[in-house]
Design an enzyme around this catalytic site. Structure first.
Site, short mmCIF file in Angstrom:
data_model
loop_
_atom_site.label_atom_id
_atom_site.label_comp_id
_atom_site.label_asym_id
_atom_site.label_seq_id
_atom_site.Cartn_x
_atom_site.Cartn_y
_atom_site.Cartn_z
N ARG A 93 -2.75 -11.82 4.12
CA ARG A 93 -4.11 -11.49 3.69
C ARG A 93 -4.36 -12.00 2.28
NH1 ARG A 93 -7.54 -7.95 5.11
NH2 ARG A 93 -8.83 -9.75 4.71
N TYR A 146 0.84 -1.19 0.00
CA TYR A 146 0.00 0.00 0.00
C TYR A 146 0.88 1.25 0.00
CZ TYR A 146 -4.10 -2.77 1.54
OH TYR A 146 -5.13 -3.66 1.64
N HIS A 189 -7.40 -8.66 -1.94
CA HIS A 189 -8.69 -8.02 -1.71
C HIS A 189 -8.66 -6.56 -2.10
CE1 HIS A 189 -6.39 -7.23 1.99
NE2 HIS A 189 -7.07 -6.09 2.03
N HIS A 245 -10.61 -3.01 -0.87
CA HIS A 245 -11.49 -2.41 0.13
C HIS A 245 -12.57 -1.58 -0.55
CE1 HIS A 245 -8.85 -3.22 3.66
NE2 HIS A 245 -7.89 -3.16 2.76
N TYR A 275 -0.38 -9.90 0.94
CA TYR A 275 0.70 -9.31 1.75
C TYR A 275 0.66 -9.88 3.16
CZ TYR A 275 -3.09 -6.20 3.29
OH TYR A 275 -4.27 -5.70 3.78
#
Lengths: 204, 233
Positions: free
Chosen positions: B152, B103, B155, B157, B142
């Site tokens: 995780r 991110y 995905h 959000h 990640y």
């Protein structure tokens, strides 16, 4: 049978998408290059009423400030009208949206610039005391929690039909304080997610 | 339109406390929530129109000088209420990791490269059919610190507005067939399998664009039902 899409946590990394300018309060030059759609300043040129600042700190069950929470507020205008098609008294074209979003800073602090809402209709034709609805999102919260902030020194609090449902010894968690600050009308509303002095959250 | 919001529908949601996801332990209310009637304050909600977005806000591959690295994808679907009627004019915001699972958020220290051509944030407003569409890059998996070797699943959000403030939804869209599903406490915080599967997009061959991008379909159902005569006492 309902087929709702389940809620999931907002996680720790929402800021560059949802509150790109929120980091200005951490470091003035440090913000993400993305236009902010929902910010923490709700005041618009057409907004009539008393300008106020709502501020507070949100704490976890260990009393530690939560530095990655996102708080949203929803409120009526000073005349008690929601900018929503669900409110028959609303002015749908009003610039004052009544909705804001604040990311917490390194100290768990949040802040909104807005106007003081007026009383709004409640159940059974009774009026509700002026209040602001909060929805709180955070890493570690798989779904938002809802609460309300009420204003101190409002006689109408005594007759508010929602406050009346809250055990008397917990009502104070929903009522802001009014710290003295020259020239500004500030309401302080700290939120304790868990434990001693736990803020009242609503099942809605 | 007169809507109501049955609390039972929320049975599909995770509980506030889900100890497998450790951060919930100190961030969930410990006292019972107070049940309150739905007043105008709950039944109303903010409205965002097309003035909230700019052209191109829904294309995450065109926000910089060049194209981001990774697998270009289309993600589209409808925002619907509990009667599966479209929610028109709903603000939909997304954010995600890049193809490497990183991110841009300053707190993310995963040692995977940032992509100078990818921020990972987008937004759009649904049309009259409740339809939305994004063009983006498939996010990478990640690691995170919840437990040993925790990763995780891929995905995206999502943050969505519906008919009222009670319809407000923040969720995550997953990709079909992810091998990390059985090990992810956030995904599995939704204990009902059918409900869990509603967070997984479906591969959409029909809308896959030849020689350009795979397509995934993700319909989102938010709170709100129309009152029927038998519901009005």
């Amino acid at each position: 049978m309902s087929e709702l899409t389940p809620s999931q946590t907002v996680g720790p990394y929402y800021a560059y998408g949802l509150t790109p300018e929120g980091r200005k309060r951490w470091k003035p030059d440090d913000h993400y290059r993305w236009k902010e759609t929902v910010g923490d300043d709700l005041v618009t040129p057409d907004a009539v009423g008393t300008r106020i600042q709502i501020e507070g700190v949100i704490y976890d069950g260990d009393g530690k400030p939560i530095d990655d929470a996102m708080l949203e507020i929803w409120q009526a205008d000073a005349q008690g009208r929601y900018a929503s098609p669900a409110d028959s008294g609303a002015r749908p074209n009003a610039a004052f949206k009544g909705h804001g979003r604040s990311a917490t800073d390194a100290s768990g602090g949040f802040a909104f610039h807005t106007i003081k809402p007026g009383p709004v209709p409640g159940p059974d034709g009774k009026m509700q005391a002026p209040h602001v609805v909060f929805a709180i999102f955070s890493r570690g919260m798989l779904r938002q929690v809802y609460t309300r902030m009420y204003f101190p020194d409002e006689a109408a609090n005594a007759g508010d039909p929602i406050l009346a449902l809250v055990p008397a010894d917990r009502r104070a968690t929903l009522i802001a304080t009014r710290p003295e600050r020259g020239g500004q009308t500030v309401y302080r509303f700290d939120i304790r997610v868990q434990g001693d002095g736990e803020t009242v959250f609503f099942d809605v | 339109m007169s809507l109501f919001y049955p609390r039972e529908s929320l049975d599909a949601f995770p509980k506030h406390l889900s100890p497998g996801y450790k951060s919930t332990v100190k961030r969930s209310p410990s006292k019972p929530l107070i049940i309150v009637p739905h007043t105008l304050s709950e039944l109303s909600g903010p409205v965002y129109g097309h003035d909230a977005i700019e052209d191109g806000d829904n294309d995450l591959t065109r926000q910089h000088g060049g194209e981001p690295l990774g697998e270009r994808i289309i993600v589209h679907g409808c925002v619907l209420d509990e009667d599966r009627r479209p929610v028109a004019g709903a603000l939909v915001e997304i954010w995600q990791a890049n193809a490497c699972g990183r991110y841009v958020h300053v707190v993310d220290q995963h040692p995977a490269p940032l992509d100078p051509n990818f921020t990972g944030a987008g937004r759009t407003v649904t049309d009259k059919s409740g339809y939305y569409k994004f063009v983006t890059i498939k996010p990478g998996a990640y690691p995170w610190g919840n437990h040993h070797n925790a990763w995780r699943p891929n995905h995206i959000h999502f943050s969505v507005f519906g008919h009222s403030f009670l319809s407000r939804l923040v969720t995550q869209m997953y990709f079909p067939g992810d091998p990390l599903f059985p090990f992810d406490p956030i995904f599995n915080s939704v204990t009902d399998e059918k409900a869990r599967n509603r967070m997984i997009a479906s591969f959409d061959l029909e809308n896959t664009v030849p020689d350009w991008a795979l397509c995934y379909r993700f319909d989102i159902v938010v709170r709100g039902r129309e009152k029927t005569p038998e519901d009005v006492h």
